[in-house]
Design a protein around this motif. Structure first.
Motif, short mmCIF file in Angstrom:
data_model
loop_
_atom_site.label_atom_id
_atom_site.label_comp_id
_atom_site.label_asym_id
_atom_site.label_seq_id
_atom_site.Cartn_x
_atom_site.Cartn_y
_atom_site.Cartn_z
N LYS A 123 71.70 41.15 9.93
CA LYS A 123 71.73 39.96 10.79
C LYS A 123 70.48 39.13 10.47
O LYS A 123 69.39 39.67 10.26
CB LYS A 123 71.72 40.38 12.27
N TRP A 124 70.66 37.80 10.41
CA TRP A 124 69.56 36.87 10.17
C TRP A 124 69.39 36.01 11.42
O TRP A 124 70.37 35.55 12.00
CB TRP A 124 69.86 35.97 8.97
N GLU A 125 68.11 35.77 11.81
CA GLU A 125 67.81 34.97 12.99
C GLU A 125 66.58 34.12 12.75
O GLU A 125 65.81 34.39 11.82
CB GLU A 125 67.54 35.90 14.20
N LYS A 126 66.38 33.11 13.62
CA LYS A 126 65.16 32.29 13.54
C LYS A 126 64.60 32.09 14.93
O LYS A 126 65.32 32.19 15.94
CB LYS A 126 65.42 30.95 12.86
N TRP A 135 65.71 34.64 19.95
CA TRP A 135 65.96 34.34 18.55
C TRP A 135 67.36 33.76 18.43
O TRP A 135 68.29 34.22 19.09
CB TRP A 135 65.85 35.61 17.70
N THR A 136 67.50 32.77 17.57
CA THR A 136 68.80 32.13 17.33
C THR A 136 69.46 32.78 16.12
O THR A 136 68.84 32.84 15.05
CB THR A 136 68.63 30.62 17.07
N GLU A 137 70.69 33.23 16.28
CA GLU A 137 71.39 33.88 15.18
C GLU A 137 71.79 32.87 14.12
O GLU A 137 72.34 31.81 14.42
CB GLU A 137 72.65 34.58 15.73
N LYS A 140 75.54 36.86 10.59
CA LYS A 140 75.66 38.26 10.97
C LYS A 140 76.89 38.87 10.29
O LYS A 140 77.95 38.25 10.26
CB LYS A 140 75.82 38.37 12.49
N SER A 182 60.15 39.93 9.39
CA SER A 182 60.18 38.48 9.58
C SER A 182 59.16 37.82 8.69
O SER A 182 58.18 38.41 8.27
CB SER A 182 59.96 38.11 11.05
#
Length: 183
Positions: A123-126, A135-137, A140, A182
């Motif tokens: 999963k990648w988030e920012k 965190w905003t996805e 995924k 991160s």
């Protein structure tokens, strides 16, 4: 430690008894006839009373612990005690290595390093900071994959000045947990 390939169990034993830990629940009919047969088939004999640790066991597995008093072999009945034990899941361990290119349009790559399993999903988030609680996805994977050692995310202009993190979650029969990195 739970970030190990195998685990162990500890139990109290009796002097001069033979012990076997196996996934085979039907050993009662396969008891050894003598000391040589016991040792050759994996039984361990201890000459003292006390606690013992049996290592090299798989995580998340049901084992049967057999306690056998071999001195009764000359009689018609054998004294054998069986106990059922299930080991828990081990932790994934290891880390994630992120590539360093952080410009818009670049591909950020996350790679697993020294984990106990590679079966799982990414999963990648920012977020605004590495300690953000929200965190905003970004993307995924919807299902776990075997040998899923890396994942990539193409950075967009709106990701500029944000922290990006990759999370790998284990979906293995023997290991559990998540690891995150991160940048």
């Amino acid at each position: 430690s739970v970030a190990e390939k195998t685990t162990s169990i500890s139990f109290n034993m009796k002097a001069n008894h033979y012990y076997l830990i196996t996934t085979d629940g039907g050993m009662g009919s396969k008891l050894p006839a003598d000391h040589k047969a016991a040792i050759a088939s994996g039984w361990r004999r201890y000459l003292w009373d006390g606690a013992i640790s049996w290592d090299g066991l798989n995580w998340n597995t049901t084992y049967h612990v057999y306690d056998y008093d071999l001195k009764d072999t000359k009689q018609a009945t054998y004294k054998s005690i069986k106990k059922k034990v299930k080991t828990v899941k081990g932790q994934i361990g290891g880390s994630i290595q992120l590539s360093e290119e952080m410009a818009a349009g670049a591909t950020l790559k996350a790679t697993l390093k020294e984990t106990m399993t590679t079966k799982g999903s990414w999963k990648w988030e920012k977020a605004e900071s590495p300690t953000s609680t929200t965190w905003t996805e970004l993307s995924k994977e919807t299902s776990a994959k075997e040998n899923n050692i890396s994942s990539s995310y193409v950075l967009k202009q709106e990701d500029s000045s944000k922290y990006i993190r990759a999370t790998f979650t284990a979906a293995d029969e023997a290991f559990e947990g998540s690891i995150t990195a991160s940048s």
